[in-house]
Scaffold this motif. Structure first.
Motif, PDB file in Angstrom:
ATOM      1  N   PHE A 125       0.869  -1.174   0.000  1.00 37.26           N
ATOM      2  CA  PHE A 125       0.000   0.000   0.000  1.00 37.26           C
ATOM      3  C   PHE A 125       0.908   1.226   0.000  1.00 37.26           C
ATOM      4  CE2 PHE A 125      -2.169  -3.316   2.352  1.00 37.26           C
ATOM      5  CZ  PHE A 125      -3.477  -3.260   1.887  1.00 37.26           C
ATOM      6  N   TYR A 126       0.541   2.270  -0.741  1.00 32.75           N
ATOM      7  CA  TYR A 126       1.289   3.523  -0.696  1.00 32.75           C
ATOM      8  C   TYR A 126       0.391   4.651  -1.178  1.00 32.75           C
ATOM      9  CZ  TYR A 126       2.056   2.642  -5.696  1.00 32.75           C
ATOM     10  OH  TYR A 126       1.890   2.385  -7.033  1.00 32.75           O
ATOM     11  N   LYS A 127       0.805   5.863  -0.880  1.00 30.79           N
ATOM     12  CA  LYS A 127       0.054   7.058  -1.262  1.00 30.79           C
ATOM     13  C   LYS A 127       0.777   7.778  -2.391  1.00 30.79           C
ATOM     14  CE  LYS A 127      -2.750   6.904   2.375  1.00 30.79           C
ATOM     15  NZ  LYS A 127      -4.169   6.768   2.307  1.00 30.79           N
TER      16      LYS A 127
ATOM     17  N   TRP B 248      -3.912  13.094  -1.777  1.00 28.71           N
ATOM     18  CA  TRP B 248      -3.380  11.731  -1.811  1.00 28.71           C
ATOM     19  C   TRP B 248      -4.398  10.736  -2.324  1.00 28.71           C
ATOM     20  CZ3 TRP B 248      -0.521  10.608   3.440  1.00 28.71           C
ATOM     21  CH2 TRP B 248       0.675  11.316   3.474  1.00 28.71           C
ATOM     22  N   HIS B 249      -3.917   9.779  -3.079  1.00 25.16           N
ATOM     23  CA  HIS B 249      -4.695   8.617  -3.494  1.00 25.16           C
ATOM     24  C   HIS B 249      -3.940   7.386  -3.013  1.00 25.16           C
ATOM     25  CE1 HIS B 249      -7.333  10.968  -6.062  1.00 25.16           C
ATOM     26  NE2 HIS B 249      -6.245  11.623  -6.446  1.00 25.16           N
ATOM     27  N   THR B 250      -4.655   6.398  -2.528  1.00 24.17           N
ATOM     28  CA  THR B 250      -4.021   5.170  -2.054  1.00 24.17           C
ATOM     29  C   THR B 250      -3.954   4.163  -3.189  1.00 24.17           C
ATOM     30  OG1 THR B 250      -4.847   5.527   0.182  1.00 24.17           O
ATOM     31  CG2 THR B 250      -4.146   3.287  -0.377  1.00 24.17           C
TER      32      THR B 250
ATOM     33  N   THR C 243      -2.557   0.164  -4.273  1.00 23.31           N
ATOM     34  CA  THR C 243      -2.137  -1.133  -3.747  1.00 23.31           C
ATOM     35  C   THR C 243      -1.748  -2.026  -4.906  1.00 23.31           C
ATOM     36  OG1 THR C 243      -4.357  -2.108  -3.831  1.00 23.31           O
ATOM     37  CG2 THR C 243      -3.725  -1.046  -1.776  1.00 23.31           C
TER      38      THR C 243
END
Length: 121
Positions: free
Chosen positions: A90-92, A100-102, A104
């Protein structure tokens, strides 16, 4: 399951970036260890990207490789997680926290390591 850990350095001499931050680690059921972090000129810089490394069966660390990069947009706060034997990252992505959007991605076992990713040695 009992795990033991000791302090280890995963970078070789001559790292190719000014700053690294927000490291995360995960261990697959097989015992393979992964670590990830974000890299760039400085936190919030548009050149920040997500890098990852794997500990080989002999205990040595592979060369780090870039696994997430949208040119010109900051990448943030990677988190590794193991789910049903698969590695999940997971990262932004975004310039400001409000933007920000997440993201994966999930890879079965270590198959992702065969992807065409940028590495350095």
């Amino acid at each position: 399951m009992t795990m033991m850990a000791d302090k280890q350095y995963v970078f070789r001499e001559g790292q190719h970036f000014q700053s690294s931050h927000a490291s995360t680690i995960a261990v697959l059921p097989s015992g393979v260890v992964f670590a990830a972090w974000f890299v760039g000129s400085y936190e919030k810089s548009s050149d920040t990207t997500i890098w990852m490394i794997v500990q080989e069966q002999d205990g040595s660390w592979s060369a780090p490789c870039k696994v997430a990069d949208e040119e010109g947009i900051a990448h943030w706060n990677p988190v590794l997680y193991v789910q049903d034997g698969s590695l999940v990252l997971f990262y932004k992505v975004g310039h400001e926290i409000t933007d920000w959007h997440t993201y994966t991605w999930k890879r079965d076992r270590v198959a992702f390591w065969k992807l065409n990713v940028q590495t350095w040695e």
